[in-house]
Design a protein around this motif. Structure first.
Motif, PDB file in Angstrom:
ATOM      1  N   TYR A 136       0.817  -1.208   0.000  1.00  0.00           N
ATOM      2  CA  TYR A 136       0.000   0.000   0.000  1.00  0.00           C
ATOM      3  C   TYR A 136       0.858   1.268   0.000  1.00  0.00           C
ATOM      4  O   TYR A 136       0.360   2.357  -0.294  1.00  0.00           O
ATOM      5  CB  TYR A 136      -0.930  -0.001   1.211  1.00  0.00           C
ATOM      6  CG  TYR A 136      -2.011   1.052   1.157  1.00  0.00           C
ATOM      7  CD1 TYR A 136      -3.162   0.848   0.401  1.00  0.00           C
ATOM      8  CD2 TYR A 136      -1.885   2.249   1.850  1.00  0.00           C
ATOM      9  CE1 TYR A 136      -4.154   1.812   0.345  1.00  0.00           C
ATOM     10  CE2 TYR A 136      -2.870   3.216   1.797  1.00  0.00           C
ATOM     11  CZ  TYR A 136      -4.007   2.994   1.043  1.00  0.00           C
ATOM     12  OH  TYR A 136      -4.981   3.956   0.989  1.00  0.00           O
ATOM     13  N   HIS A 150       0.606   3.467  -3.015  1.00  0.00           N
ATOM     14  CA  HIS A 150      -0.576   4.337  -3.077  1.00  0.00           C
ATOM     15  C   HIS A 150      -0.244   5.705  -2.486  1.00  0.00           C
ATOM     16  O   HIS A 150      -0.655   6.745  -3.007  1.00  0.00           O
ATOM     17  CB  HIS A 150      -1.722   3.679  -2.308  1.00  0.00           C
ATOM     18  CG  HIS A 150      -3.033   4.390  -2.434  1.00  0.00           C
ATOM     19  ND1 HIS A 150      -3.960   4.069  -3.390  1.00  0.00           N
ATOM     20  CD2 HIS A 150      -3.574   5.411  -1.723  1.00  0.00           C
ATOM     21  CE1 HIS A 150      -5.014   4.860  -3.274  1.00  0.00           C
ATOM     22  NE2 HIS A 150      -4.811   5.686  -2.258  1.00  0.00           N
ATOM     23  N   ILE A 151       0.519   5.712  -1.412  1.00  0.00           N
ATOM     24  CA  ILE A 151       0.919   6.970  -0.764  1.00  0.00           C
ATOM     25  C   ILE A 151       1.984   7.683  -1.591  1.00  0.00           C
ATOM     26  O   ILE A 151       1.923   8.901  -1.806  1.00  0.00           O
ATOM     27  CB  ILE A 151       1.427   6.681   0.654  1.00  0.00           C
ATOM     28  CG1 ILE A 151       0.270   6.152   1.522  1.00  0.00           C
ATOM     29  CG2 ILE A 151       2.051   7.922   1.282  1.00  0.00           C
ATOM     30  CD1 ILE A 151       0.686   5.693   2.895  1.00  0.00           C
ATOM     31  N   THR A 185      -1.791  -0.191  -7.028  1.00  0.00           N
ATOM     32  CA  THR A 185      -1.771   0.824  -5.971  1.00  0.00           C
ATOM     33  C   THR A 185      -1.193   2.144  -6.479  1.00  0.00           C
ATOM     34  O   THR A 185      -1.677   3.221  -6.114  1.00  0.00           O
ATOM     35  CB  THR A 185      -0.956   0.343  -4.764  1.00  0.00           C
ATOM     36  OG1 THR A 185       0.327  -0.126  -5.195  1.00  0.00           O
ATOM     37  CG2 THR A 185      -1.666  -0.769  -4.032  1.00  0.00           C
ATOM     38  N   SER A 211      -3.951   3.541  -8.891  1.00  0.00           N
ATOM     39  CA  SER A 211      -5.103   3.982  -8.108  1.00  0.00           C
ATOM     40  C   SER A 211      -4.768   5.216  -7.292  1.00  0.00           C
ATOM     41  O   SER A 211      -5.570   6.157  -7.197  1.00  0.00           O
ATOM     42  CB  SER A 211      -5.557   2.852  -7.180  1.00  0.00           C
ATOM     43  OG  SER A 211      -6.594   3.279  -6.325  1.00  0.00           O
ATOM     44  N   GLY A 212      -3.564   5.228  -6.694  1.00  0.00           N
ATOM     45  CA  GLY A 212      -3.162   6.377  -5.901  1.00  0.00           C
ATOM     46  C   GLY A 212      -3.023   7.633  -6.739  1.00  0.00           C
ATOM     47  O   GLY A 212      -3.461   8.718  -6.335  1.00  0.00           O
ATOM     48  N   TRP A 247      -5.302  10.917  -5.921  1.00  0.00           N
ATOM     49  CA  TRP A 247      -4.771  12.185  -5.424  1.00  0.00           C
ATOM     50  C   TRP A 247      -5.022  13.315  -6.405  1.00  0.00           C
ATOM     51  O   TRP A 247      -5.357  14.435  -6.001  1.00  0.00           O
ATOM     52  CB  TRP A 247      -3.278  12.057  -5.122  1.00  0.00           C
ATOM     53  CG  TRP A 247      -2.934  10.972  -4.159  1.00  0.00           C
ATOM     54  CD1 TRP A 247      -1.954  10.035  -4.291  1.00  0.00           C
ATOM     55  CD2 TRP A 247      -3.572  10.691  -2.899  1.00  0.00           C
ATOM     56  NE1 TRP A 247      -1.946   9.188  -3.220  1.00  0.00           N
ATOM     57  CE2 TRP A 247      -2.918   9.566  -2.345  1.00  0.00           C
ATOM     58  CE3 TRP A 247      -4.625  11.260  -2.208  1.00  0.00           C
ATOM     59  CZ2 TRP A 247      -3.294   9.014  -1.125  1.00  0.00           C
ATOM     60  CZ3 TRP A 247      -5.014  10.707  -0.982  1.00  0.00           C
ATOM     61  CH2 TRP A 247      -4.345   9.611  -0.458  1.00  0.00           C
ATOM     62  N   GLN A 281      -8.894  -2.002  -6.850  1.00  0.00           N
ATOM     63  CA  GLN A 281      -7.902  -0.936  -6.940  1.00  0.00           C
ATOM     64  C   GLN A 281      -7.812  -0.358  -8.361  1.00  0.00           C
ATOM     65  O   GLN A 281      -7.354   0.775  -8.555  1.00  0.00           O
ATOM     66  CB  GLN A 281      -6.521  -1.466  -6.524  1.00  0.00           C
ATOM     67  CG  GLN A 281      -6.428  -1.975  -5.105  1.00  0.00           C
ATOM     68  CD  GLN A 281      -6.214  -0.858  -4.092  1.00  0.00           C
ATOM     69  OE1 GLN A 281      -6.269   0.320  -4.433  1.00  0.00           O
ATOM     70  NE2 GLN A 281      -5.988  -1.231  -2.849  1.00  0.00           N
TER      71      GLN A 281
END
Length: 604
Positions: free
Chosen positions: A91, A94-95, A250, A253-254, A258, A531
């Protein structure tokens, strides 16, 4: 395990002392005081402009902090550690996708808003395409936000209930009233300055708990060893789109999330455009990206630390915690519940993040509903607009309270919302990006592209839910055990094991199944990971609209300002294809449909 069973099996909640209650009261009281103060200062000013934009007088730092806290909601405090604890460190991508999102926002999206003096991001869709396109996208925004609002209320209430033993709906009522009051009193300025006051408390909690838990676990080396042995530090680079969480889905999707949540969501856009200039907006976005990474990575690391802390003694398998979203409150109870005041700090953090999201969404939702759906049918006045928007906030607050009764019955809230949001979020982002990046696409191609994306994604998601119900898709978490509880001295978990019947989550799988980490079924797009939903939804808009742009030529070609396109796209446009606002007033052709021009005239 049902909610009632989980509540019975869970350990007794912590008792909140005077210090804990004082911390909570001070934080929530601060929000109310800020609202009263800003409401007093704004007397005599244009109330609608103050409510929507903060009169373009906001400073860079509070805007950046507000954007950071709006992305790190109460759901993030509860869900990110649970996600990492359950499915591993992947994950993190994603960040980290925020690193790529910020330059795109700075150079491709935000300049369009600032240079066209846009205060409502959906206004851009009418300027670039048509009023029908704007209405369809704002309709999906309103629907999606209404789905999210009760959840923003419910999750902090759930944390408060587990820690303090107070009824969920009692806490929901209090949070609902406070968020409505803060929004009513100060509008966007209250949201922004409340975020600033609360962000320090949030960061304090994350850092303090992370350090304390590492010490309690036995040091960083022990944390890494336990997490690695439990499979939580494994990265997955496979290309199979059915795997629940990989580097590819991820990251994609991230990136979509954002860009969409900051650059194409009115709740965030109205914060950005409240700054005096584009240069101020760019500075705020840079600070947002840096601050987000600093604040979000401890969320993820806490999930790793939790997996190391409960290695060999899983509270979920023991029946103490019913689902991953509750693991963070239990973790706080287990390692630091004895520290006076810490439960109050934890609950204050969860509440502050929820309050930020609720106030921001209530404020932006009221503005969108008023300017897009009410004002075409009434005679606008500043006093009337202010009254109607405040009534809308109150009505939505009541709706959030009633929605809590429905949300509390859900077994998997976050994944359900991510799935439902996948129907529209990708399409919404796709049409914004296409408008700024593809000049030849006109209103017909854009509108049908949005409808095509929503239709396809709805079909995929409905079919996927049917597969889940049939057992063809089963997201089993990473392996855990409860054979080391006595050796690791977890009496509360041991007590639950000895007094309740625990059911292992690792039951025998059907012969053909798509699980979290593999699949032995024939490939089907209906079984791709959720995702991918946002990314695929955005892609489908382009897949439909670009070919159709050769069938339906742009109905405004030669009539649009080059400023409606991203700066790097403008250099490829010939002068014959666009006109600057000086040659042709941009909003002139839209005057009959654009009520905000009439509002500006009245305001003057």
């Amino acid at each position: 395990m049902s909610s009632s069973t989980a509540a019975t099996a869970a350990p007794t909640g912590l008792t909140l002392g005077i210090l804990d209650l004082s911390i909570i009261a001070i934080l929530l009281g601060t929000s109310a005081v800020i609202g009263v103060y800003l409401s007093f200062l704004s007397k005599g000013k244009n109330p609608t402009d103050e409510y929507r934009r903060g009169c373009r007088q906001m400073k860079v730092l509070p805007i950046a902090i507000s954007l950071i806290t709006s992305q790190l909601s109460g759901m993030a405090i509860m869900s990110v550690p649970g996600e990492v604890y359950t499915y591993g460190i992947c994950y993190i991508f994603h960040i980290l996708a925020m690193i790529a999102a910020i330059p795109i926002l700075i150079y491709a999206i935000v300049p369009v808003y600032c240079e066209n003096k846009i205060t409502n991001c959906y206004e851009y869709l009418e300027m670039r395409f048509s009023k029908a396109t704007r209405q369809v996208v704002t309709g999906t925004f309103v629907g999606g936000t209404l789905l999210l609002l009760p959840v923003y209320m419910f999750l902090p209430s759930l944390a408060f209930s587990q820690v303090a033993g107070i009824k969920v709906m009692d806490i929901t009522t209090m949070l609902c009233c406070l968020s409505v009051v803060c929004t009513l009193l100060g509008g966007i300025k209250t949201v922004l300055w409340t975020d600033v006051a609360q962000s320090g408390v949030i960061l304090l909690l994350i850092v303090f708990v992370s350090v304390l838990s590492i010490l309690r676990t036995g040091g960083i080396s022990t944390v890494i060893e336990n997490a690695s042995e439990g499979g939580r530090l494994n990265f997955d680079f496979r290309l199979d789109p059915r795997i629940r969480i990989t580097f590819w889905n991820t990251l994609g999707s991230g990136l979509i999330m954002w860009i969409g949540s900051i650059g194409m969501n009115q709740s965030s856009v109205q914060r950005i455009v409240s700054l005096p200039s584009l240069s101020h907006a760019k500075k705020a976005l840079v600070l947002t990206g840096i601050g987000f990474l600093i604040a979000a990575l401890p969320y993820l690391l806490s999930g790793i630390i939790i997996s190391a802390q409960f290695f060999g003694c899983d509270p979920m398998q023991a029946g103490v915690v019913s689902k991953a979203d509750k693991i963070m409150p239990f973790f706080i109870q287990n390692i630091a519940g004895h520290i006076t005041g810490l439960p109050g700090v934890f609950l204050s953090c969860v509440f502050s993040a929820a309050l930020s999201n609720l106030s921001g969404h209530l404020n932006s939702l009221a503005g969108v509903v008023y300017f897009d759906y009410i004002i075409p049918h009434i005679r606008h006045t500043e006093g009337g607009a202010n009254t109607i928007m405040r009534l809308l906030v109150i009505a939505m607050g009541i709706y959030c309270f009633l929605g809590g009764f429905v949300v509390q019955k859900f077994d998997s809230i976050l994944q359900a919302l991510a799935t439902i949001g996948g129907i529209t979020m990708g399409a919404n982002m796709g049409v914004f990006l296409m408008g700024m990046l593809v000049p030849r696409v006109g209103s017909k191609a854009a509108l049908t592209g949005v409808l095509f994306s929503i239709t396809v994604m709805a079909s995929i998601i409905i079919k996927a839910q049917m597969s889940i119900e049939a057992g063809h898709i089963k997201y089993v978490p990473l392996p855990t055990s409860i054979d080391q509880c006595e050796a690791r001295n977890f009496p509360r978990i041991l007590n639950a094991i000895n007094t309740t019947t625990t059911v292992s989550p690792f039951t025998e799988k059907p012969p053909l199944v798509t699980d979290a980490f593999s699949s032995n079924r024939e490939f089907s797009i209906f079984e791709i990971s959720f995702q991918w939903y946002r990314f695929l939804g955005a892609l489908l808009v382009f897949v439909w609209a670009i070919p159709m742009s050769y069938v339906w030529t742009s109905d405004r070609r030669g009539k649009q300002s080059s400023k409606l396109f991203s700066p790097f796209v403008r250099r490829f446009l010939s002068e014959s294809n666009t006109e600057e606002p000086e040659g042709l007033p941009l909003k002139g052709p839209l005057q009959k449909n654009t009520t905000e021009l009439e509002i500006n005239k009245i305001s003057k």
